[in-house]
Design a protein around this motif. Sequence first.
Motif, PDB file in Angstrom:
ATOM      1  N   GLY A 129       0.860  -1.166   0.000  1.00  0.00           N
ATOM      2  CA  GLY A 129       0.000   0.000   0.000  1.00  0.00           C
ATOM      3  C   GLY A 129       0.903   1.225   0.000  1.00  0.00           C
ATOM      4  O   GLY A 129       2.099   1.124   0.296  1.00  0.00           O
ATOM      5  N   ILE A 130       0.343   2.360  -0.350  1.00  0.00           N
ATOM      6  CA  ILE A 130       1.179   3.564  -0.438  1.00  0.00           C
ATOM      7  C   ILE A 130       1.087   4.332   0.870  1.00  0.00           C
ATOM      8  O   ILE A 130      -0.008   4.730   1.292  1.00  0.00           O
ATOM      9  CB  ILE A 130       0.736   4.439  -1.619  1.00  0.00           C
ATOM     10  N   ILE A 131       2.234   4.486   1.529  1.00  0.00           N
ATOM     11  CA  ILE A 131       2.246   5.232   2.791  1.00  0.00           C
ATOM     12  C   ILE A 131       3.053   6.514   2.603  1.00  0.00           C
ATOM     13  O   ILE A 131       4.056   6.520   1.901  1.00  0.00           O
ATOM     14  CB  ILE A 131       2.832   4.389   3.941  1.00  0.00           C
ATOM     15  N   ARG A 132       2.635   7.559   3.245  1.00  0.00           N
ATOM     16  CA  ARG A 132       3.232   8.904   3.100  1.00  0.00           C
ATOM     17  C   ARG A 132       3.150   9.360   1.650  1.00  0.00           C
ATOM     18  O   ARG A 132       2.331  10.184   1.304  1.00  0.00           O
ATOM     19  CB  ARG A 132       4.676   8.946   3.594  1.00  0.00           C
ATOM     20  N   ASN A 133       4.066   8.825   0.817  1.00  0.00           N
ATOM     21  CA  ASN A 133       3.998   9.183  -0.600  1.00  0.00           C
ATOM     22  C   ASN A 133       4.646   8.079  -1.413  1.00  0.00           C
ATOM     23  O   ASN A 133       5.200   7.125  -0.856  1.00  0.00           O
ATOM     24  CB  ASN A 133       4.676  10.534  -0.858  1.00  0.00           C
ATOM     25  N   SER A 134       4.567   8.199  -2.719  1.00  0.00           N
ATOM     26  CA  SER A 134       5.040   7.118  -3.591  1.00  0.00           C
ATOM     27  C   SER A 134       6.525   6.852  -3.391  1.00  0.00           C
ATOM     28  O   SER A 134       6.961   5.707  -3.307  1.00  0.00           O
ATOM     29  CB  SER A 134       4.778   7.460  -5.052  1.00  0.00           C
ATOM     30  N   ASP A 135       7.330   7.903  -3.335  1.00  0.00           N
ATOM     31  CA  ASP A 135       8.770   7.698  -3.234  1.00  0.00           C
ATOM     32  C   ASP A 135       9.178   7.055  -1.917  1.00  0.00           C
ATOM     33  O   ASP A 135      10.026   6.175  -1.890  1.00  0.00           O
ATOM     34  CB  ASP A 135       9.521   9.038  -3.404  1.00  0.00           C
TER      35      ASP A 135
END
Lengths: 408, 290
Positions: free
Chosen positions: A113-119
């Motif tokens: 899943g995407i946490i904070r941001n993609s990078d």
Amino acid sequence: MKKTLKERLAILSDAAKYDASCASSGTSKRDSSSGGLGSTEGSGICHAYAPDGRCISLLKILMTNFCIFDCAYCINRSSSNVERARFTPDEVVWLTLEFYRRNYIEGLFLSSGIIRNSDYTMEQMVRIARDLRLKHDFRGYIHLKTIPEASAALIEEAGLYADRLSINIELPTDAGVEAFAPQKHPANIRRSMGELKQKIDAASEPTYKKRRKRFVPAGQSTQMIIGADQTTDATILGSSAGLYSRFRLRRVYYSAFSPIPDASKVLPLIKPPLVREHRLYQADWLYRFYGFDIGEITAGRPDGMLDLELDPKLAWALENRARFPVDVNRADKEMLLRVPGFGVKAVQSILSVRRFRRLKLEDLQRLKVSLRKIKPFVVTADWTPVRLIDRADLRTLFAPEPQQLVLL
Amino acid sequence: MKRFELRGRGDYGEWRDAAREALCQGLSPREVEWGATGTQAGLFDTGLPPDFRGETAEIGGRRAVTVPSAFVELSKAVLCHSDPRRFDLCYRLLWRLQTDKPLLRVVTDPDVALAHAFAKSVGRDTHKMKAFVRFREIPTQGPRRAFVAWFEPEHFIVARTAGFFQRRFNDMDWLIATPKGSAAWDGETLRVSDEAAEKPDIRDETDDLWRTYFANIFNPARLKVQAMQSEMPKKYWKNLPEAELIPDLIRSAEHRVREMKERGASDTAPKFHERLQQRADQSAPNRSRV
């Protein structure tokens, strides 16, 4: 209280099962003779099968199922009340190595899943792959799902450690993606595939002096969900054909939309259309290995859907009876591949044998071909299908018995 | 009529020597009988004569034997099969190849087809061994970790498959024991025996994590028991730690899906979703939500 490793493994594998791919084949050949742990020898190995009939080849888990995206079809969307968990990178590394040593798996398929941001998310995933390769000298298979909108530098680094990278196209049409996955952008997903293709191409160009670095040797793949919206099979297959030719994907996976816990209200809770999914895979195979155009496969029906009762090759043959029967002792390879009941291997055997012998029906039987299936379509040294091909009831010879529909 | 008694546990060499002798004496397949003692050492164990491999060998100054290398590969696989017809089948092919050079390419010939069927079955068993061996860790004094596995192959394939495990698990000691032989690796020597081994009794805690994974990667909405069983036949289940879960997973699948449906979608989203939505609305006020 913090969840145990076992509890989190349960949550994060449950969250990963809607990704269909578990392939571990087609990568570079390597082993641990010179040190390290692990090998890949061309063909993948399925170490177990779950009662859903799917191969278990890789440890397929999410790093975390927390996600800031809210894609309607996804069990991990932010609006779902599903239980959340997260692995540390070291835990993923440990699980992969310990599972590998016990010969449970061929390697790791890591998504997240995407946490904070993609990078940030991609960085954590790359760290896991890097540790496996550099710290632990792991030589087994690694498949990383790339995070949409992650920076090119991170994707490039991921490609140094991973055998395969994939990014899901999610739905066969852009309109579908926009409706159900508002934070995902089909154009960006395609751009990401295009950039990756260029890098793979560049890495595989020969150089004068030394070997280039290994870069995603098993190529890239993608997945689309089938049956969540009204897209026809013709559109789906057209979309796949575009992906295969533009980005030279190794595989497009079709995943029948399946009920998930705490499903979104905008999607139907239906029985997953497994037969349809199967027919799409068959059509996909005809396109890639049997010389069929997508247009030919889907021309038979005005509604753009594949016949659920007959496999697409048989359906095509019944629509194109004028091209049969085919003389197995004379026909060219292209036409033999179009005979319902002949696989690629049977065709190769026929071509090899007929240089020495004239083939009879019993010969075909020894190639493990179903005579019942091929007899209307072939001529052999001892068999001619007398007008069988013209029979009006030919379809009923093959169609399954009608069954009562089962409701979920 | 001449009878050859072979040990018959997958050793190509003992058959090759016997077959060469029979061929040199000009014995047709009808004049040769084959038996497998399974216990005695082979009768033709003296020395190591050169391989057939694609060459012409003068034997006893009487007759040259040549076979294509494809025959050597094929018969090596066929001789690992457990069917008692395997020795005779290989000898018949060898005999016919002397006068019918392209025979092996006629894959529809009954003998060739049967040989390929045997080889395929051996290949499948080999593949399943690579897939279904499960190592369990045992305590050890040395610097290398040590693992033991018990597997029950259908054919005599331990020797042909051992190399795979050596290449893969080079940095650990391991032993694979089976009723048809065993293989062991200690970092330096790969030892292979065709003697029947005893089943070891070992527990490994990690099996429990693996079972957790197996249970949770299964999607109950896609139950396809036949598809699972054609790839993972029941005969292998007794040595797979995860297989004990299968009956329950199948039994509860329908109920789980029905429950999922009845519970339906919840009316409220988790708190962090609300926060995410607020943040998104602030940064992109014009974007409409689905």
